[in-house]
Design an enzyme around this catalytic site. Sequence first.
Site, mmCIF file in Angstrom:
data_model
loop_
_atom_site.group_PDB
_atom_site.id
_atom_site.type_symbol
_atom_site.label_atom_id
_atom_site.label_comp_id
_atom_site.label_asym_id
_atom_site.label_seq_id
_atom_site.Cartn_x
_atom_site.Cartn_y
_atom_site.Cartn_z
ATOM 1 C CG PHE A 12 6.753 -0.238 0.896
ATOM 2 C CD1 PHE A 12 7.340 0.901 0.454
ATOM 3 C CD2 PHE A 12 6.558 -0.900 2.493
ATOM 4 C CE1 PHE A 12 7.180 2.286 1.882
ATOM 5 C CE2 PHE A 12 6.914 0.591 3.160
ATOM 6 C CZ PHE A 12 7.248 1.957 3.006
ATOM 7 C CG ASN A 33 6.038 -13.760 -6.266
ATOM 8 O OD1 ASN A 33 6.219 -12.803 -5.565
ATOM 9 N ND2 ASN A 33 5.543 -15.167 -5.638
ATOM 10 N N GLY A 37 4.107 -7.010 -4.740
ATOM 11 C CA GLY A 37 4.607 -6.447 -4.920
ATOM 12 C C GLY A 37 3.351 -5.745 -6.574
ATOM 13 C CE1 TYR A 146 7.597 -11.332 6.539
ATOM 14 C CE2 TYR A 146 7.878 -10.736 9.098
ATOM 15 C CZ TYR A 146 7.805 -10.157 7.780
ATOM 16 O OH TYR A 146 8.430 -9.040 7.242
ATOM 17 C CB THR A 176 9.735 0.942 7.720
ATOM 18 O OG1 THR A 176 11.002 0.035 7.750
ATOM 19 C CG2 THR A 176 10.297 1.453 6.262
#
Length: 324
Positions: A12, A33, A37, A146, A176
């Site tokens: 993104f 990878n 995505g 994370y 976002t």
Amino acid sequence: MKTALITGGAGFLGSHLCDRLIKEGMRVIAMDNLITGDLKNIEHLMPLEQFEFYHHDVSKYIHIPGQLDYVLHFASPASPIDYLKIPIPTLKVGSLGTHNCLGLSLAKGARMLIASTSEVYGDPMVHPQNEDYWGNVNPIGPRGVYDEAKRFQEAMTMAYHTFHGVETRIVRIFNTYGPRMRLNDGRALPAFIGQALRGEDITVFGDGSQTRSFCYVDDLVEGIYRLLLSDYVNPVNIGNPDEISILDFAKEIIELTGTDQKIVFKPLPKDDPKQRQPDITRAKEILGWEPQVSRKDGLRKTYEYFKSLPEEDLYKYAHPRTFK
Ligand code: UDP
């Protein structure tokens, strides 16, 4: 012509950065990878001579021939349900992936910008969050994979700056949204719009009193571009301070989409931050940056994008494609 490597370039944010740097006249190498995505996000760039795509996992050794001026490390699962499903790759891309990018930047004399996050503040005890706040993170909670990878990433990046003299930049990105978010990535905005489009109830977690502050992707990219070109080394928050409760946000999506579905309440996930709002004083002072796109306009553009997707995308499996 300057050359930039963007890891997570098919994601993104990564794909929007590819667009921007190409527009600024750079040669861009996107690396991904493709776990979260999608090549669709960059297919319009593929025919361009100044654009290249490398299908590679940045947690493994990176080889890039020739000159490299900028490295932007944006590879990482970024949605809570992604990193619950693939916790170890999430830890690896933030730690080993960052180390590889820093080593590459050192070898090439490139400037490196890392995508850090408001998650370094955890469930914050300070409101709004400024860059001097150290955060309140549960290292062994579900978000720890994370949050701690990103905190390690910042520490490693500063160490390469102070010890090796690598030119580094750290952006702390707050929530976002915009075109190219994955419709089924589990985050509030695509979840609510997806539910509205499928004619399902809108799932608000907890009582919906927790807050977030949503930034439109074009504003974020502008802030990142300015930071990249600046000489500022310490972390900079980039986000939109316009804070809203998740319940009110769900109501806005219901109004936007015109759905006649109702809101249903589901359990609040563990360690879900209660409030989040960026203090953007530093970005204003150092970069002369502040967001320009209102939530109303940003949501409309994002809704148009989701509506334009093929119908089968609405029903695609929510989780990342491969688990390594
Ligand atoms: N959320 C929700 N319903 C959903 C998905 C998310 O109420 O279907 C809530 C979630 O619990 C959190 C907020 O929306 O409080 C933002 O969640 P998101 O996953 O978008 O981002 P993050 O928690 O990482 O800020």
